[in-house]
Enzyme design. Structure first.
Site, PDB file in Angstrom:
ATOM      1  CB  SER A 138      -0.893   0.013   1.251  1.00 23.30           C
ATOM      2  OG  SER A 138      -1.604   1.233   1.352  1.00 23.30           O
ATOM      3  CE1 TYR A 150      -4.139  -2.221   5.236  1.00 20.80           C
ATOM      4  CE2 TYR A 150      -3.663   0.070   4.694  1.00 20.80           C
ATOM      5  CZ  TYR A 150      -3.879  -1.238   4.296  1.00 20.80           C
ATOM      6  OH  TYR A 150      -3.822  -1.566   2.956  1.00 20.80           O
TER       7      TYR A 150
END
Length: 233
Positions: A138, A150
């Site tokens: 990501s 995250y």
């Protein structure tokens, strides 16, 4: 058919994983997809006509025995493994200040341990085929966000990709990190709404993954960051 490439995708029942499976099947690959939701896997297979070149395997990406079994089942069914795509992952959409630690544990195991387990299980077969490992990371693994756990898991995936590349490059195995920005997928379900601004589609990220997989022998594409135009960070 027996010579066509074989890919295994974790978290392949929806979103980026499912889109990648479709793209690879369209290119003549044989594909195994794993996921924890057996019903979702079944619906995905039905949505593309249950092709004989698709194998669905209920499995938890953070469970070593399940991942190893998925690799073994794939090789038993298709005779080889050319690409392992660690796609399974999710976010708790909270912070260190207000989050539930119970949810963090599952997220860390899925997002960090999961790719490591897939690498461990798939590597012997990938060395034989001179194949490729693809890790779906990501942009959050490159850009710090206040309190974002995250993002910390995706920083780990960024490091895991390069650590793995250095370990396997002499074996002829390629390693690619695909790091998407904002993508319209079930990832956002926990928030109840999509974020504002431009979003990529799962198909667009799948195109990047397939492009990396299709590189000719001897070419190793290592890091691909894909943002929608208009995403500033």
């Amino acid at each position: 058919m027996t010579d066509s490439p074989v890919a295994l995708i974790t978290g392949g029942g929806s979103g980026i994983g499912a889109a990648t499976a479709r793209r690879l099947l369209d290119r003549g690959h044989r594909v195994s997809v794993t996921g924890r939701d057996e019903g979702r896997l079944r619906r995905f297979a039905e949505s593309i006509g249950d092709p004989g070149r698709l194998l669905t395997i209920p499995a938890d990406a953070s469970d070593h025995d399940a991942v190893l079994s998925a690799v073994e089942t794939t090789v038993k069914e298709f005779g080889r493994l050319d690409t392992a795509i660690a796609n399974a992952g999710f976010a708790t959409h909270d912070t260190l200040a207000d989050g539930d630690p119970a949810g963090w544990r599952e997220m860390v195991l899925t997002n960090v341990l999961g790719p490591a387990l897939l690498i461990r299980a798939a590597l012997p077969e990938l060395k034989r085929s001179k194949g490729r490992i693809v890790l779906v990371g990501s942009v959050a693994g490159f850009v710090n966000t206040p309190g974002n756990i995250y993002g910390a898991t995706k920083w780990a995936v960024t490091g895991l990709a390069e650590n793995t590349r250095r370990m396997v490059t002499a074996d002829g195995v390629g390693v690619t990190l695909i790091a998407p920005g904002r993508v319209e997928t079930p990832f956002w379900d926990g928030l109840g709404a999509l974020p504002e601004g431009s979003l990529l589609t799962a198909d667009q990220i799948a195109d990047a993954i397939v492009w990396a997989v299709a590189q000719p022998g001897g070419v190793d594409v290592n890091t691909v960051v894909v943002r929608p135009i208009g995403q500033p960070t």
